[in-house]
Design an enzyme around this catalytic site. Sequence first.
Site, mmCIF file in Angstrom:
data_model
loop_
_atom_site.group_PDB
_atom_site.id
_atom_site.type_symbol
_atom_site.label_atom_id
_atom_site.label_comp_id
_atom_site.label_asym_id
_atom_site.label_seq_id
_atom_site.Cartn_x
_atom_site.Cartn_y
_atom_site.Cartn_z
ATOM 1 N N TYR A 1 49.472 32.849 53.175
ATOM 2 C CA TYR A 1 49.351 31.636 53.655
ATOM 3 C C TYR A 1 47.829 31.220 52.988
ATOM 4 O O TYR A 1 47.626 30.103 52.704
ATOM 5 C CB TYR A 1 49.503 31.104 54.881
ATOM 6 C CG TYR A 1 50.066 30.860 55.602
ATOM 7 C CD1 TYR A 1 51.865 29.839 55.273
ATOM 8 C CD2 TYR A 1 51.249 32.027 57.142
ATOM 9 C CE1 TYR A 1 52.385 30.253 55.610
ATOM 10 C CE2 TYR A 1 52.155 31.790 57.267
ATOM 11 C CZ TYR A 1 53.048 30.816 56.899
ATOM 12 O OH TYR A 1 54.675 30.381 57.419
ATOM 13 N N ARG B 1 55.729 24.267 60.616
ATOM 14 C CA ARG B 1 54.992 26.148 60.944
ATOM 15 C C ARG B 1 54.481 26.395 59.497
ATOM 16 O O ARG B 1 53.526 26.654 60.011
ATOM 17 C CB ARG B 1 56.443 27.042 60.686
ATOM 18 C CG ARG B 1 55.657 28.994 61.002
ATOM 19 C CD ARG B 1 57.328 29.268 62.021
ATOM 20 N NE ARG B 1 57.062 30.818 62.460
ATOM 21 C CZ ARG B 1 56.058 31.396 62.742
ATOM 22 N NH1 ARG B 1 55.235 30.882 64.165
ATOM 23 N NH2 ARG B 1 55.691 32.647 62.745
ATOM 24 N N HIS C 1 61.606 24.405 59.347
ATOM 25 C CA HIS C 1 60.221 25.423 59.332
ATOM 26 C C HIS C 1 58.950 25.043 58.338
ATOM 27 O O HIS C 1 57.622 25.827 57.946
ATOM 28 C CB HIS C 1 60.822 27.297 58.671
ATOM 29 C CG HIS C 1 60.430 28.237 59.296
ATOM 30 N ND1 HIS C 1 60.522 28.076 60.350
ATOM 31 C CD2 HIS C 1 60.029 28.819 58.706
ATOM 32 C CE1 HIS C 1 60.154 30.118 60.568
ATOM 33 N NE2 HIS C 1 59.143 30.083 59.754
ATOM 34 N N ARG D 1 58.738 28.818 65.829
ATOM 35 C CA ARG D 1 59.768 28.729 65.482
ATOM 36 C C ARG D 1 60.847 27.216 66.096
ATOM 37 O O ARG D 1 60.711 27.034 67.482
ATOM 38 C CB ARG D 1 60.229 30.244 64.983
ATOM 39 C CG ARG D 1 59.316 30.445 64.839
ATOM 40 C CD ARG D 1 60.034 32.279 64.885
ATOM 41 N NE ARG D 1 59.574 33.713 64.225
ATOM 42 C CZ ARG D 1 58.706 34.083 65.189
ATOM 43 N NH1 ARG D 1 58.307 33.249 66.196
ATOM 44 N NH2 ARG D 1 57.728 35.137 64.117
ATOM 45 N N LYS E 1 60.386 36.500 68.378
ATOM 46 C CA LYS E 1 61.296 37.705 68.313
ATOM 47 C C LYS E 1 61.343 38.570 68.825
ATOM 48 O O LYS E 1 59.753 39.510 69.293
ATOM 49 C CB LYS E 1 60.780 37.683 66.225
ATOM 50 C CG LYS E 1 61.622 36.832 65.569
ATOM 51 C CD LYS E 1 61.227 37.059 64.654
ATOM 52 C CE LYS E 1 62.111 36.012 62.940
ATOM 53 N NZ LYS E 1 62.040 36.341 61.871
ATOM 54 N N HIS F 1 52.842 36.906 64.253
ATOM 55 C CA HIS F 1 53.413 37.347 63.285
ATOM 56 C C HIS F 1 53.307 39.074 64.128
ATOM 57 O O HIS F 1 52.215 39.506 64.203
ATOM 58 C CB HIS F 1 52.607 37.704 62.623
ATOM 59 C CG HIS F 1 53.142 36.636 61.302
ATOM 60 N ND1 HIS F 1 52.418 35.548 60.112
ATOM 61 C CD2 HIS F 1 54.370 35.520 61.432
ATOM 62 C CE1 HIS F 1 53.115 34.258 60.074
ATOM 63 N NE2 HIS F 1 54.497 34.996 60.931
#
Length: 299
Positions: A280, A248, A245, A150, A174, A271
């Site tokens: 994806y 990514r 983004h 990110r 995150k 993730h």
Amino acid sequence: MDERTIQIRNEYITYVRLEKNYSIHTVAEYEKDVDEFLEFLKAEGIYTLESITYQEARLFASRLYDRDLSRATISRKISSVRSFFKYANAQYAIDDTAFRLLHHPKKEERLPAFFYVEELEKLFAACEKENPRDLRDRALLELLYATGIRVSELTSISLPDIDNDLGIVRVMGKGRKERYVPFGSYAQSAIERYIEISRPILMKTITHNRLFVNLRGGPLTARGVRHVLDALVDRASIQSNVYPHMLRHTFATHLLSAGADMRTVQELLGHSDLSSTQIYTHTTKEHLRRTYMNTHPRA
């Protein structure tokens, strides 16, 4: 609002910042969403959390829809307030039924946009000169595409986080979750040249250990990364709505298209839920379908 509600609100923001260890950006979103809800209550003449019923929760949600917000934004705001009430219930036994019963809107089925190989080659060609800015932009572009990290993770990378010998970068994702992501020889070479040649020139007399710096020598921000990419897109004459983004998305799409297994891509992207990575696979299938329809003689 009454003093008790303000106290719970302040304690909750402290809770998500310190105990949940959320990022500054996530905490700011929670704070904004909760404050928006409290302002809504005030406008409705409600000053205590104990007075909230399902009817008020529904009215709040309908006001969000009236503003033509995206479903993802509405869902996030409802989640923020639901989490706030869950905390109030756990700490002060305030009934949180109203928001537990409130359903989230379904998210729009939008496939993530990504770069085609030809577009990427144009981007890389747009920063192939040997001046300090192009060397920095090349390293930035190579690292984003090589790792799928990110932009917030990129801008927080410090020099000790990069192991150029092993081709590995340590990133903080995150929820302050740390992970190590490998990168290849193209990124390795670009980063090495940037650190040795470009970064010292851009830094001038400024001292800090952030990897990427702006043209004044200070740490590069997320807005700065957007500015860099916009300039490259303009120089490459790419006619599409481009945002950072997308690199990514491109990283994940290209890996899965080439046969990488989903669990590996999930771990590389950081993730926590496999469902976030599965989007994806829809992108790669749609890409295959469009290619087939555009090229097969009897499609």
